[in-house]
Every structure is written in structure tokens, then in C-alpha cells.
Design a protein around this motif. Structure first.
Motif, mmCIF file in Angstrom:
data_model
loop_
_atom_site.group_PDB
_atom_site.id
_atom_site.type_symbol
_atom_site.label_atom_id
_atom_site.label_comp_id
_atom_site.label_asym_id
_atom_site.label_seq_id
_atom_site.Cartn_x
_atom_site.Cartn_y
_atom_site.Cartn_z
ATOM 1 N N ALA A 59 -2.225 3.256 8.391
ATOM 2 C CA ALA A 59 -2.585 4.476 7.652
ATOM 3 C C ALA A 59 -2.449 4.232 6.147
ATOM 4 C CB ALA A 59 -1.714 5.642 8.096
ATOM 5 N N ARG A 81 -8.999 13.961 -0.265
ATOM 6 C CA ARG A 81 -9.343 13.120 0.875
ATOM 7 C C ARG A 81 -8.526 13.515 2.099
ATOM 8 N NH1 ARG A 81 -10.179 6.866 -1.008
ATOM 9 N NH2 ARG A 81 -12.051 7.201 -2.272
ATOM 10 N N THR A 136 -12.131 7.465 8.050
ATOM 11 C CA THR A 136 -10.742 7.338 8.476
ATOM 12 C C THR A 136 -10.392 8.345 9.568
ATOM 13 O OG1 THR A 136 -10.030 8.832 6.712
ATOM 14 C CG2 THR A 136 -9.964 6.466 6.247
ATOM 15 N N SER A 137 -11.384 9.077 9.999
ATOM 16 C CA SER A 137 -11.113 10.064 11.045
ATOM 17 C C SER A 137 -11.071 9.372 12.404
ATOM 18 C CB SER A 137 -12.210 11.119 11.051
ATOM 19 O OG SER A 137 -13.392 10.559 11.595
ATOM 20 N N LYS A 138 -10.593 10.061 13.384
ATOM 21 C CA LYS A 138 -10.530 9.506 14.737
ATOM 22 C C LYS A 138 -11.935 9.260 15.278
ATOM 23 C CE LYS A 138 -7.726 12.735 16.504
ATOM 24 N NZ LYS A 138 -7.144 13.574 15.426
ATOM 25 N N SER A 139 -12.860 10.082 14.833
ATOM 26 C CA SER A 139 -14.232 9.908 15.312
ATOM 27 C C SER A 139 -14.821 8.583 14.881
ATOM 28 C CB SER A 139 -15.124 11.033 14.787
ATOM 29 O OG SER A 139 -14.683 12.265 15.275
ATOM 30 N N PHE A 169 -10.085 14.042 22.022
ATOM 31 C CA PHE A 169 -8.933 13.233 21.675
ATOM 32 C C PHE A 169 -7.612 13.856 22.120
ATOM 33 C CE2 PHE A 169 -11.330 10.112 19.733
ATOM 34 C CZ PHE A 169 -12.216 10.620 18.803
ATOM 35 N N LEU A 183 -12.585 5.705 13.984
ATOM 36 C CA LEU A 183 -11.709 4.595 14.346
ATOM 37 C C LEU A 183 -11.550 4.398 15.853
ATOM 38 C CD1 LEU A 183 -9.027 5.210 11.593
ATOM 39 C CD2 LEU A 183 -10.570 3.263 11.746
ATOM 40 N N PHE A 184 -12.024 5.381 16.616
ATOM 41 C CA PHE A 184 -11.909 5.251 18.057
ATOM 42 C C PHE A 184 -13.264 5.062 18.698
ATOM 43 C CE2 PHE A 184 -7.559 5.929 19.331
ATOM 44 C CZ PHE A 184 -6.984 6.458 18.190
ATOM 45 N N ASP A 212 0.789 -1.236 0.000
ATOM 46 C CA ASP A 212 0.000 0.000 0.000
ATOM 47 C C ASP A 212 0.821 1.287 0.000
ATOM 48 O OD1 ASP A 212 -2.032 -1.766 2.376
ATOM 49 O OD2 ASP A 212 -2.222 -1.730 0.189
ATOM 50 N N TRP A 247 -14.901 8.634 2.741
ATOM 51 C CA TRP A 247 -13.582 8.157 3.131
ATOM 52 C C TRP A 247 -13.040 8.996 4.290
ATOM 53 C CZ3 TRP A 247 -8.742 10.192 3.724
ATOM 54 C CH2 TRP A 247 -7.686 9.257 3.875
ATOM 55 N N ALA A 248 -13.155 10.300 4.153
ATOM 56 C CA ALA A 248 -12.652 11.178 5.205
ATOM 57 C C ALA A 248 -13.331 10.881 6.532
ATOM 58 C CB ALA A 248 -12.853 12.637 4.806
ATOM 59 N N MET A 249 -14.632 10.633 6.467
ATOM 60 C CA MET A 249 -15.359 10.349 7.702
ATOM 61 C C MET A 249 -14.955 9.000 8.286
ATOM 62 S SD MET A 249 -19.210 11.735 6.990
ATOM 63 C CE MET A 249 -19.729 11.255 8.625
ATOM 64 N N ASN A 285 -2.654 1.475 4.611
ATOM 65 C CA ASN A 285 -3.690 0.526 4.191
ATOM 66 C C ASN A 285 -4.998 1.230 3.899
ATOM 67 O OD1 ASN A 285 -6.086 -1.292 4.737
ATOM 68 N ND2 ASN A 285 -4.450 -2.823 4.706
ATOM 69 N N ILE A 286 -5.398 2.164 4.766
ATOM 70 C CA ILE A 286 -6.694 2.789 4.500
ATOM 71 C C ILE A 286 -6.606 3.966 3.534
ATOM 72 C CG2 ILE A 286 -7.941 1.910 6.472
ATOM 73 C CD1 ILE A 286 -7.413 4.236 8.067
ATOM 74 N N ILE A 287 -5.386 4.454 3.309
ATOM 75 C CA ILE A 287 -5.255 5.483 2.277
ATOM 76 C C ILE A 287 -5.205 4.820 0.899
ATOM 77 C CG2 ILE A 287 -3.771 7.308 1.320
ATOM 78 C CD1 ILE A 287 -2.749 7.792 4.199
ATOM 79 N N TRP A 300 -9.949 16.692 3.473
ATOM 80 C CA TRP A 300 -11.272 16.522 4.073
ATOM 81 C C TRP A 300 -11.199 15.741 5.382
ATOM 82 C CZ3 TRP A 300 -14.972 15.393 -0.672
ATOM 83 C CH2 TRP A 300 -15.119 16.588 -1.397
ATOM 84 N N ARG A 301 -10.263 14.827 5.431
ATOM 85 C CA ARG A 301 -10.098 14.068 6.672
ATOM 86 C C ARG A 301 -9.692 15.011 7.803
ATOM 87 N NH1 ARG A 301 -6.108 11.869 9.558
ATOM 88 N NH2 ARG A 301 -6.721 10.136 10.905
ATOM 89 N N VAL A 318 -12.732 16.993 8.881
ATOM 90 C CA VAL A 318 -13.661 16.216 9.720
ATOM 91 C C VAL A 318 -13.114 16.078 11.133
ATOM 92 C CG1 VAL A 318 -14.619 13.901 10.072
ATOM 93 C CG2 VAL A 318 -14.658 14.931 7.803
ATOM 94 N N ASP A 319 -11.815 15.928 11.235
ATOM 95 C CA ASP A 319 -11.191 15.637 12.527
ATOM 96 C C ASP A 319 -10.944 16.857 13.386
ATOM 97 O OD1 ASP A 319 -8.749 12.884 12.566
ATOM 98 O OD2 ASP A 319 -10.766 13.112 13.391
ATOM 99 N N ASP A 336 -15.262 10.393 -1.516
ATOM 100 C CA ASP A 336 -14.122 10.994 -0.834
ATOM 101 C C ASP A 336 -14.522 11.548 0.523
ATOM 102 O OD1 ASP A 336 -12.443 12.301 -3.837
ATOM 103 O OD2 ASP A 336 -12.675 10.266 -3.025
ATOM 104 N N MET A 337 -15.713 12.122 0.596
ATOM 105 C CA MET A 337 -16.176 12.622 1.885
ATOM 106 C C MET A 337 -16.422 11.451 2.830
ATOM 107 S SD MET A 337 -16.638 15.244 3.697
ATOM 108 C CE MET A 337 -16.772 16.664 2.584
ATOM 109 N N PHE A 351 -0.613 9.100 10.068
ATOM 110 C CA PHE A 351 -1.130 9.572 8.780
ATOM 111 C C PHE A 351 -0.141 10.535 8.123
ATOM 112 C CE2 PHE A 351 -5.271 8.072 7.456
ATOM 113 C CZ PHE A 351 -5.671 7.319 8.555
#
Lengths: 459, 814
Positions: B718, A223, B806-809, A237, B811-812, A208, B802-804, B720-722, A226-227, A230-231, B799-800, A250
Motif C-alpha cells: 500500500a 486520491r 489502486t482500487s480492488k477492481s 469482494f 488489483l484483483f 515509501d 491513480w484511484a482507479m 509503495n503505490i501511495i 477518490w479511491r 471507486v471501490d 489522481d482519478m 491501505f
């Protein structure tokens, strides 16, 4: 699956190369702000003239027997000296086992320390801890691996990870999960980049590393942004170190992706077949070749685990009966495997002018019993064994210390893991009086106070 | 109440404001024999705090002919009789009764009980010196003195006349070396005018008498104070008493080896003097003669916390009372309760390993009934995903995998576990079916446990780890240095597992397990079998033909066994709270104390009283206000991840993440050899190939060790999910939810609602929605074909999403 050719850099739609954008921030990503780094340089903790020192640590998992490898006792009784005979090397007076003919031609490049010992329990885990951190983990303190300390002090060099572990972490060797390969109390931020792939696999690639062909580069960029959007505001955290670590992973991932140099370092298929064959077409040999490429690309510290387990696999752990290995494997498999890879590595580093700047360490976690056991093998013996050190300013072609007649105990210049640690840090230009920030900010000395490195190695 | 230390040091007058009580510890003393002595301390208690006032104390003896007391509070016998020791400090007085017997009786130092402790305390027999496997310089002692008989032989028979010289005691190497009268690699360990020297030289002078089988032996320890709440900067002297098998007790304070498990809170020196260096709790562990104990010392944080913060904390059950009590003592305020969104997401994930659907969330958020959380818990516990999750968890513990089990065996083992979870089989019943089972491994899947662990050593170590939380490995070679288990006890335990017979069954993939009536495991050093004995339990005779596993099981599941229930309760707690009350959960040893002993004890008692009902325990934990705390810190508890003042943020397990991705995107993960739609949490086998699960820390199930599963974020994850296919292909799937939303013509705004509800269990806030809609809009195509516009729209949504995802909100768990 078609992959983006690494020859084409990953450029983003605004024309700005990601690496440039990220580089300034990457130090902070690795937990070391620029001012901190300059601060450490000012107090001499990081010697600028030594800033270019590298290290390759070959972990000889299983514990090579000193009597069958690099501390032969041909005059000892048969049940001690074992089945192998010594051969001369290219350094008069130094002899090693007949299982390492190529190594014998490079004895001028490494030093043998024949009086290594430790006093903790004779299990693999303790040796892994002690030989990679200089200490036994006690009192709830997990000491950091040398490579992680180097990462903390020096940060990365360019876009490559500063500290790489090949090919997999050490796994099951009996007892608890092994220690000594992580950053411990320094924080997971400083853990090595673990390859988790087999470089001898014909389809080897770092998993990957690049986006799939069905994902256009502008989308990767979008992406990422946007990530972050969102965060952004989630305050809960802030007090979680795991969450902060995720952010840093990341960042590191994007850095790797956008660095052609970093990706190319892993492109083993670019090496000529003859070179790959010279190292040995096995996991260890190809990992050593990859380690050379890592150093060339700017990685500071590379650990190569020769094996990941001692169960049901042929390794240095020659107890003589299943699920462990027989003594004959030193002649048939493990010896040649090490011989080819180690000598090729030294040779090539030397040819490329990198050996002077790269310490190459080859260490097992203990030695083995002088008396051959009923199964025809040897068991764990931390009282006395041999480790190899070369490159990076270490004066090769010499023997440090000596064992007794049967290789059972140091007769001359006993060398503890703490001294090995001091020697490694000395070789890497790191101040031995340094204190590292432990849990709750407690300062923890980098080595036990008063520990001296093996000065004879740097004469 | 903080009092300036200076005041105490300089004056014996009553300090202003000090209104507490004092007491002498220990309160009664029996000095037996001419060499007896007892250290006394004066402990004051005031307003919930303790203070050691020994150094500001005047000591007097009521009868100086019977008993003397020095300025340090050390009491020594002079002649038989009774006396009272009085301590005066700060205008207060306390007293202790002392009885002296045998003050002039003939006395000889005992090798076992006087000389050996010196060797241990001084460090002669530690692992770095003569206690090493091969000893040092040709002199080997048993590690930390676990074998006095052999050590005696080594000292007196080997190197005859040199180590111990009866004719000229002072020239014994045993004295010359540690006093550095001759070169000694270990340096100078004591001086010639020390008590250590006196004991050894007098013992030699008496003819170096050997240890006898009938010598009194240590049966336990006691420490004063056992617990104390102190101020930062305070010092506290500990006093340790050893109890002997002949009913006597003596002060062994100066011979104990001390260490602190929390250097940030307390440090301790070789004399047992503790210095409190920071807030928190520390356990100072004591080791003497292979016995261990600890003293728990607390320094509250210097926060300003109003009492109301504790009083107003909701008390849904005893868990809340016990947690709040601890927080009050530490001066840490609990966070607020979590929101309904946080609760539903957390409860589903922790109990069943799945996210609630958008519909579940909407219903729950709209429900206004007062007991909705409690009802939700009941519904979750009835779901099939609950069964999958706990079957998976116990499969982790019992190492179910195809690595050593053939497919038939593996499925039989897994099915048995899952059926047990489904019927809520009591935990002791689980254990019973394993350890008492005989017969076909196909009929009784539990028996595959013995196929996995055919070696008695492996079987014993795994069983004690999985069911008792005990790490026995160290005791294999010598007495466990951190625990009290001896090498002999280790092999006595192993011999309980030496008669498990296995033979081939009649059908494919089947074995038959039976109890053999002969077979022993030989102690590698003593070269004989040990009578099978569970730890601290009753031995069974070697010639008994009773199923030895039954003896183990009966002992293990007996109500008197301190570990069996505690172990599983602690593991279940850790699942929900993010950290065991004993941490790590694999390590329930005496020197690794619980962070809240009262809480763990009460939970364990409750569990046993409810017949080892795991589901009951889960329900009790989930209904507590402690479980429902927010993960957001307040001003006082940012750094607390130990005392449960807030919910601990934790990354989701690998399988949960993968299943959650499948659920939100509407695209299942294919697993080779398993029917389509099988969730990761339903797999019986961690050998099933999945790079995603591997990189996210799925355990290999090779050894029973909770650290096999990792939840640390890594660069590999990271990447892997990217860049990996797993998430990317789910997002782009033509039959996934995003494609469905588009096909149904659902608005971006409503799509965002759906994504938030299904991924985060909440609605987007006004500003979140505004920002994200703007971003989505910006990514749309202005010009082009309908097809191109649709494609661009799909891509922005992917893409949006994906962003949601992979965020900490996402995955945690928080």
C-alpha cells in the motif's frame, strides 16, 4: 530525491490532522472493534494493569550451540567442551562463554533457561514454529505468533503498528518456507508490519513512508477519497478475505503516513553516532537499536530476526563446512555481534526505565550436538539448549533448569516450547485460559491446557 | 433426508420413512488363526445418504460353534468351518459369510505384525517419546516403527533382561512402564487386562521371537466405508483391513492411527469412530505400519437448492459435469456465469498475464456471435504474451535465476523453456530433454537444471517436487510420517541422481553435463549405497552402467506413474481457478486428498490421452462453464472457496500488476540491463532489481516451493503505490497516456471511458460516470493562467487514474 521532513506533520487542507480522523477507526481496521476490546478487558483477558507490557523477541536464527555460549561444560572431554572457555558474570555462580564479555556484566538483567527442548524434527522450521507460537503446526492449523496474539487482544497503542518485524522475515533455511512469524489462523489482518529494509544501510529509511515531493498533500488526500469512491459498491469482494485485507492495509498505510511519532520512530539517523556504534554497525545491531525506538514509540511487540538464511552466510548454524558456518565465527563475528547488541539493548532499556515493562527474549530454534563433528562444528540438537529471558517482570540473575554433564539432555526442569509460550503470555499479562478464534470460529486454546509458565521467573 | 437421531437410538422397529438398504461391511470375512477377530459394521444407504446402524443392530451367528459375534459386531473364531453372520435392524436384514481356518493351530504373536503395531498405536515410538532422535530416558525406538529389526535388538539385547524378561514376563519393563506399575514419563498407556498387554506378555512368554525376513508384510490397506454422505451429528465407525504379502487380510481397526484433515466437518477418535460436526467434506486419514489411506466423508450443506440449479448449469465439457456433480452432493448452488467484461479481463490475465486493450474490449463487447468467448480463447492462446507468461511460470518452477547461473547459462535455460512453450512442446518431452540431455549447457539450455542442483539430494528433492508434486524431505531422516515413503526408498531415489557429471566447457559460461558410469550416494545410516530405485518402481542393479537418470525419466513419464501428469495438470488448473484440486499444489500426497478426485483423475487422463499437451489442457479449462462462473456469491456459496461454485477472487501477481500499470499509463518500466520496453513478464531473472516486484511478492526462485510467490496484500505494498515512484511517475510522465489524452483534447467523459475500458475491461455505469465527472469538475481551477488550469486538469486526471489503478477492481482478478 528530496523527502518531506518528518518534523513537519502531514496536514491536510481541511486543517484536520489525518491521525485524529483515523484513530477512532483504527481499532476496527485491525479487526478488533471497540466493544470487543472492552469486552475482553471486562473478562480479564486483557489485564488493564498489564496493558503496558511490551516484548522484544530476538530470533537467533541458525540455533546457537549451548556448549559454546551460555551452558559451558569446561570439565567435559575436549571433543565435547569445544574451543571456548567460560568467564564469570556479575552474578556469582553464573558463568557464560568468553565470547560475551559485555553480556557478562548484565547477568542480573536476564535469566538463563538451560533445559529447553523439543521433540519435533531437528530442522530450523519446526524450531521457528515452536519457539514463536508454542506449538508445531499440524492438522492444517497455523498457530499465531506471540506478537500477533498480542495485537489481536490489545490492538495498537497510538498510531504505531502494534507488532513490528525487523528487518526481514526468516527466509530459506532448507525445506519448506518457515512458519511461526505470522498471525496464522487469526487472519492476516494481525500480521506484523515488516520493515523490509536494512537499518545498517547508510541511507536507511522505511521505504515509501511519505509522499514524494512532486505530490502535494492535498492530492494525497484527494486520491485517498477518490479511491474509496471507486471501490465503494463492488459487492463481489465482500466474500474475499484477501480483498478485505487490502482495505485494511491501505488504512494502516495512511495511519503510518500521518503519524509523526510513528515515522520518527524509524529515524535511526537521529541517534548519536556513539549509540549506533555501541550496538554495532551491522544489520542486527541497528535492528536492536531500532527495536528500542519502536518500544519507546509505543509498539507492543518487536521481533528481530538476527539472520534470514543459514545458507552462504555466517550465522549461529555452525555445521563447520560450507555453505554453513564454522565454530570460530562465535568468537570472530556472531558472538561479538550478539554481545554488543544484546547488552546495549538491556542497558538502554534499563536506563530509560523501560526494562521493567519490556520482556526481552533471545531464543534459537534448537541447540547443537555435544560432540563436535568431523568438520569441527556442531549439528542440530533440539534435545537440550539454552534460551534467555529478561525484563518485563522476569527476575534476572538466575539459572532455570540444568543440562547433564555434556549439555545433551535436560537433567533438571525440562522446559518445552509450550511452557515457554505460557511464560511469555504470563509475562505479558495474558490469561492462559483464553481461547482464540480459529478457522470456522473453532476456539483454540492459547496454550495447551494445563501448561504452566515458569513461575520461578516471576518470583 | 433428515431423521431425528432419537428415533434410531430408542427403537429397533422400522423408522417411518426409512426405505433404504443395508449391508454388512466387510461383506466376507476370513478369520485365520485363534487370535483373529473382525469388527463388522452395518451401513444403510437411502436416497444418496449413508448411515451407520451398527449400534441399533442385533447380530447372530448361524453357527455359534464356528464363529461368535458379540453385541458390538465383533466376530471371533471358535473352530474351523463356515458360518453366516446376520444383522437385523429396522426390520431389515443383511448377512456376511465367514470362514474360519487354523482356529486351533499353534500360534505365536509376531513381533513385526502384532507387537510393533501396539507400540505405534499406543504411542511408544512417536516423535514426542521414544521415537525422538535421542529417544527418551535412554530408550530409543525407530520413529513410528520404520525399523523393526533394530527395535527388536533395542528391546531384547540392550538393557539385558530388563526391558524384556523371558524368565518373568510380567516384570519386563516393556509391560511395567506402560501400565504404570513403575514410574513412566509417558504415563499409563494401557491396563493389564488389555489386548495390548496380552499381546506383549504372551509374546515375551513365547521367548520373544525375533522378526524374520520372511515375515508377511503389509502391502496395502482398505477402509469401510471408503466414502459416505452423512448428516450433521451422525457418527460413523470405520473398519480398516490390512492386506499382507502372503495374501491374507486382517482387521486392524483398533491399531490404526486416525486423524481428520478438516476438523470443521469431522472429528475422529482413537477407535476410528467419526463424528460429523458440520457441513463440508473431510478426509479421515488412516496410518498403519507405514501405510496410509483415507476415507472421504461428506455432509451436505443445509441450503435449499432446487434441482434445476444444477440441471440448468451449462455443460460445455466434462469439467462442468464433474464439478456440478460434486456441488449437487454438497448442496451448494453454482453462481451465475460471468459477464463478457469479466470474461475478457479474466481470460487475458489468467492465460497471458496482460490486460486487454480498450480496443480489444470494445470489439469483444460489441461482438454478438454465439461462440465469441471460445474464439477469444483461441486468439489469446496465440499471442506472444501467452508464451511469455507460461515461460515465466515454468521458469518459476525450474528456478531460473542469475543467483547460481551465470548470464549465459541463465539465458540458455530461459530460452529453452520459452522455445518449448512457443512450440507447445509436450510436457513429457520437456522432462525428457532435461533428464536425458547430455552435452553443452549452451547448446541444450535444459541442462542448466543440473548446474542449479549439483547435490544428488537437492536434485532428487527438486525433481520430485517440480515434476511429481512430492515433498520428500521428511523421509530423509526417517519414514515420511504423512506419506508412505520410507527412508530406504528416499536414498534409493537419491542414488538415481548420483552419476551426473559436470565439467567445464570450452566456451565462456559453458559447462558440459554427462552421465558418469560410477559414483554412489551412501545411505547415511546403513552406510552403503542403495540400489537406484524410483518410488515403488523397479530397482536397477548397482553395477549397471546405464544412465540412471533414464530409469528415473522412464518411470516418471510412464503412463502408470500416478503423479507426473497429475502434478502439472493440477498446477495449470490452479493458475486459472485460484486453487489446486489438490491444495497446496506442492503436496500431492496420499493423505492430502483432492477436493474432487473424479475431476482431477479425468483431467489427468484427458491430458495424457492428448499427449501431454499443456495448451490443450488450458483451452479445455478456459472453455468450461466452471471457469466462466461469476465471482459473485449467491445465498448458498459465500463460504465456498474449495469446490469451484464461483470464481475465486485473487490478487494479481506482482509482474502482472507492474505490466498492467505500464500498459494503462502508456509508460514502460525500465529494468537495468534490459532493452527499453521489456515487460516484467519477459524477464528471465527474478534477481533483476525491482522494489515494486519484491514488495508485491515476486518469488526469489531459491527453492521449488509455490509459496515463495505471495499474493497477500501488505502495508508495504500500500505504501509503495501511495508514495512510491513506480506508479506515481508513470502517471505523471509527460509522454504517458494522460498527457496524450490532454494533448488530443479528448473530453473527460471519453477519457473515463478509455480508463475504464483499459483498466476494468468495461464501460463506466451511468452513476459511476456522473459521480466521477463531478469529482473531476470539482478539482478544476476556476481562475488562473491557462498553464495553471491545464496543470490542475492534468492533476485531477492523474489522481482519478491513480484511484482507479489502486482500487480492488484493478488489483484483483475476478
Amino acid at each position: 530525491m528530496f523527502r518531506l521532513d518528518a518534523d513537519r506533520p502531514v496536514e491536510f487542507c481541511d486543517g484536520v490532522r489525518r491521525r485524529d480522523f483515523l484513530h477512532a477507526g483504527s481499532l476496527s481496521v485491525l479487526g478488533l472493534g471497540l466493544t470487543q476490546l472492552f469486552g475482553l478487558k471486562a473478562v480479564g483477558a486483557v489485564d488493564p494493569s498489564k496493558d503496558d507490557k511490551n516484548c522484544i523477541l530476538l530470533m537467533l536464527v541458525g540455533g546457537p550451540s549451548q556448549l559454546d555460549t551460555w551452558d559451558m561444560k569446561p570439565n567435559a572431554p575436549a571433543e565435547i567442551r569445544g574451543p571456548y572457555k567460560p568467564i564469570k558474570t556479575n552474578v556469582p555462580g553464573i558463568e557464560i562463554s568468553e565470547n560475551f564479555p559485555r553480556m557478562a556484566k548484565h547477568a542480573d538483567k536476564y535469566a538463563l533457561i538451560r533445559s529447553c527442548y523439543h521433540t519435533a524434527a531437528a530442522v530450523h522450521d519446526t524450531g521457528h514454529q515452536m519457539m514463536q507460537t508454542g506449538r508445531l503446526f499440524q492438522g492444517g492449523i497455523e498457530y499465531p505468533n506471540y506478537g500477533c496474539v498480542m495485537t489481536k487482544l490489545n490492538g495498537p497503542r497510538g498510531d504505531v503498528p502494534p507488532n513490528v518485524l525487523l528487518p526481514h522475515p526468516i527466509g530459506n533455511t532448507g525445506g519448506n518456507m518457515p512458519h511461526g512469524q505470522t498471525a496464522g489462523f487469526l487472519g492476516k489482518n494481525f500480521d506484523p508490519f515488516v520493515l523490509n529494509a536494512d537499518p545498517s544501510d547508510p541511507n536507511f529509511r522505511v521505504p515509501d513512508m511519505l509522499p514524494p515531493d512532486y505530490l502535494a498533500s492535498f492530492r494525497v488526500d484527494r486520491r485517498k477519497d477518490w479511491r474509496q469512491m471507486v471501490d465503494q459498491t463492488v459487492s463481489r469482494f465482500e466474500t474475499s478475505s484477501e480483498a478485505r485485507l487490502m482495505d485494511s492495509t491501505f488504512h494502516q498505510a495512511y495511519t503510518l503516513m500521518s503519524s509523526q511519532k510513528a515515522r520518527e520512530a524509524f529515524e535511526l539517523h537521529k541517534e548519536p553516532e556513539s549509540v549506533r556504534a555501541k550496538y554495532g554497525l551491522n544489520r542486527f545491531g541497528q535492528s536492536c537499536l531500532l527495536a528500542r525506538r519502536m518500544i519507546e514509540a509505543g509498539v507492543r511487540f518487536v521481533t528481530v530476526n538476527m539472520f534470514e538464511t543459514v545458507f552462504d552466510e555466517i550465522t549461529w548454524d555452525i555445521h563447520g563446512s560450507k555453505p554453513f558456518s564454522p565454530i570460530s565465527c562465535y568468537r570472530d563475528l556472531v558472538g561479538p555481534m550478539f554481545d554488543m547488541a544484546y547488552s546495549s539493548l538491556l542497558e538502554e532499556l534499563h536506563e530509560r526505565g523501560l526494562l521493567d515493562k519490556t520482556m526481552v527474549l533471545a531464543m534459537g530454534e534448537f541447540g547443537r550436538t555435544p560432540k563436535v563433528n568431523p568438520a569441527g562444528g556442531r549439528d542440530h540438537w533440539p534435545q537440550c539448549w539454552t534460551i534467555l529471558m529478561g525484563g518485563g517482570g522476569v527476575k534476572g540473575g538466575q539459572v532455570i533448569g540444568a543440562s547433564d554433564d555434556i549439555g545433551g539432555s535436560p537433567k533438571d526442569r525440562p522446559t518445552s516450547p509450550a511452557e515457554v509460550a505460557a511464560t511469555v503470555y504470563r509475562g505479558l499479562g495474558i490469561d492462559l485460559h483464553l481461547e482464540l478464534p480459529g478457522a470456522q470460529g473453532r476456539p483454540i486454546p492459547i496454550v495447551e491446557r494445563g501448561t504452566e509458565p515458569i513461575q520461578e521467573l516471576f518470583a | 433426508m433428515r431423521l431425528p437421531a432419537l428415533l434410531f437410538a430408542s427403537s429397533l422397529l422400522a423408522a417411518p420413512g426409512f426405505a433404504g438398504q443395508i449391508g454388512i461391511l466387510p461383506a466376507t470375512v476370513h478369520l485365520n488363526g485363534p487370535e483373529a477377530s473382525q469388527l463388522l459394521i452395518v451401513e444403510a444407504t437411502d436416497g444418496g445418504f449413508q448411515k451407520d446402524l451398527s449400534r441399533q443392530t442385533q447380530w447372530t451367528s448361524s453357527n455359534p460353534h464356528v464363529v461368535s459375534v458379540d453385541a458390538q459386531g465383533v466376530v471371533k473364531p471358535l473352530s474351523d468351518g463356515d458360518a453366516v453372520i446376520t444383522a437385523k435392524t429396522n426390520g431389515m436384514e443383511a448377512s456376511a459369510a465367514v470362514k474360519v481356518t487354523n482356529s486351533h493351530a499353534p500360534f505365536v504373536w509376531s513381533f513385526r505384525n502384532d507387537v510393533m503395531p501396539v507400540l505405534s498405536k499406543v504411542g511408544c515410538n512417536q516423535g514426542a517419546c521414544h521415537g525422538a532422535l535421542a529417544g527418551k530416558s535412554g530408550f530409543k525406538l525407530s520413529l513410528r516403527g520404520y525399523d523393526p529389526e533394530t527395535d527388536y535388538q533395542t528391546l531384547t539385547r540392550q538393557s539385558v533382561g530388563r526391558r524384556v524378561s523371558l524368565e518373568d514376563p510380567a516384570h519386563s519393563l516393556m509391560l511395567l512402564k506402560p501400565t504404570f506399575a513403575v514410574r513412566h514419563g509417558g504415563g499409563k498407556r494401557f491396563s493389564t487386562d488389555s489386548l495390548q498387554y496380552k499381546i506383549i506378555s504372551e509374546w515375551i512368554a513365547e521367548g520373544a521371537p525375533a522378526p524374520k525376513a520372511q515375515d508377511a508384510s503389509v502391502t496395502g490397506l482398505e477402509v469401510f466405508p471408503a466414502a459416505a454422505t452423512l448428516h450433521e451429528g451422525d457418527e460413523q465407525q470405520l473398519v480398516v483391513m490390512a492386506k499382507f504379502s502372503d495374501g491374507t487380510e486382517r482387521d486392524v481397526t483398533r491399531w490404526v492411527k486416525y486423524s481428520s484433515n478438516n476438523a470443521g466437518t469431522a472429528s475422529v477418535d482413537d477407535d476410528g469412530r467419526v463424528k460429523m460436526v458440520g457441513p463440508g467434506e473431510a478426509a479421515v486419514t488412516l496410518w498403519y505400519s507405514s501405510r496410509v489411506l483415507y476415507s472421504r466423508l461428506t455432509v451436505p450443506y443445509s441450503n435449499q437448492v432446487a434441482g434445476a440449479a444444477y440441471d440448468s448449469f451449462p455443460r460445455r465439457n466434462y469439467i462442468d459435469n464433474l464439478v456440478v456433480e460434486k456441488l449437487r452432493k454438497l448442496n451448494i448452488a453454482p453462481s451465475a456465469q460471468c459477464t463478457d467484461s469479466e470474461f475478457i479481463r479474466r481470460a487475458y490475465l489468467d492465460a497471458a498475464g496482460v490486460l486487454p486493450t480498450a480496443g480489444d474490449v470494445e470489439t469483444f463487447l460489441a461482438d454478438s456471435s454465439a461462440d465469441k468467448r471460445s474464439k477469444l480463447i483461441d486468439r489469446i492462446l496465440d499471442r506472444s504474451e501467452f508464451i511469455d507468461y507460461w515461460a515465466y511460470k515454468w521458469s518459476d518452477l525450474l528456478l531460473v535465476s542469475s543467483r547460481k547461473l551465470n548470464q549465459t547459462a541463465m539465458w540458455a535455460f530461459y530460452d529453452w523453456i520459452r522455445a518449448g512453450v512457443k512450440e507447445n512442446k509436450p510436457w513429457n518431452q520437456f522432462a525428457k530433454e532435461i533428464f536425458l540431455g547430455t552435452g553443452s549447457t549452451r547448446e541444450n539450455g535444459a541442462l542448466n537444471y543440473f548446474i542449479l542442483h549439483k547435490d544428488p539430494v537437492d536434485l532428487m528433492e527438486t525433481s520430485t517436487e517440480a515434476f511429481l508434486g512430492q515433498r520428500m524431505t521428511c523421509a530423509r531422516c526417517h519414514n515420511h510420517p504423512l506419506e508412505k515413503w520410507t527412508q530406504n526408498q528416499y536414498y534409493e531415489m537419491v542414488n538415481l541422481f548420483s552419476r551426473v557429471g559436470i565439467k567445464n566447457g570450452s566456451r565462456m559460461g559453458e559447462d558440459v553435463v554427462f552421465a558418469k558410469t560410477s559414483g554412489e550416494y551412501i545411505h547415511p545410516r546403513l552406510l552403503r549405497p542403495m540400489p537406484p530405485t524410483p518410488l515403488d518402481g523397479q530397482s536397477m542393479p548397482l553395477d549397471s552402467t546405464e544412465d540412471r537418470r533414464r530409469v528415473f525419466l522412464d518411470w516418471m513419464t510412464s503412463s502408470k506413474n500416478p503423479f507426473f501428469a497429475r502434478n502439472v495438470v493440477n498446477r495449470v488448473w490452479a493458475n486459472f481457478m485460484g486453487r489446486g484440486i489438490v491444495n497446496p499444489v506442492d503436496d500431492l500426497r496420499a493423505t492430502n486428498p483432492a477436493s474432487n478426485e473424479d475431476l482431477l483423475a479425468k483431467l489427468t487422463e484427458d491430458f495424457v490421452n492428448h499427449d501431454y499437451d499443456v495448451k490443450y489442457m488450458i483451452r479445455t479449462i478456459m472453455n468450461s462453464a466452471t471457469y466462466q462462473l461469476s465471482s459473485t456469491a449467491n445465498a448458498t456459496n459465500q463460504n465456498d472457496n474449495v469446490f469451484y461454485s464461483k470464481y475465486i477472487v485473487k490478487r494479481l501477481p506482482a509482474e502482472v500488476i507492474l505490466d498492467a500499470y505500464s500498459q494503462v499509463t502508456g509508460v514502460a518500466t525500465p529494468f537495468a540491463g534490459y532493452p527499453k520496453g521489456t515487460r516484467a513478464m519477459q524477464l528471465p531473472d527474478t534477481q533483476v532489481k525491482s522494489p515494486f516486484l519484491t514488495v508485491f511478492g515476486r518469488p526469489a526462485r531459491l527453492i521449488c516451493d509455490s509459496s515463495e510467490r505471495t499474493s497477500d496484500p501488505t502495508v508495504g505494498q500500500a505504501l509503495n503505490i501511495i508514495n512510491g515512484d513506480t506508479l506515481n511517475m508513470k502517471l505523471g510522465a509527460g509522454d504517458g497516456n494522460i498527457a496524450l489524452f490532454l494533448k488530443l483534447g479528448i473530453s473527460d467523459s471519453r477519457i473515463l471511458d478509455q480508463l475504464f475500458l483499459s483498466a476494468y475491461s468495461r464501460y463506466p455505469s451511468g452513476s459511476e460516470k456522473k459521480q466521477m465527472l463531478a469529482a473531476l469538475e470539482a478539482g478544476r481551477l476556476e481562475k488562473g493562467t491557462e498553464e495553471a488550469k491545464l496543470e490542475a486538469h492534468r492533476q485531477v486526471l492523474e489522481d482519478m487514474a491513480w484511484a482507479m489503478l489502486t482500487s480492488k477492481s484493478f488489483l484483483f482478478n475476478y
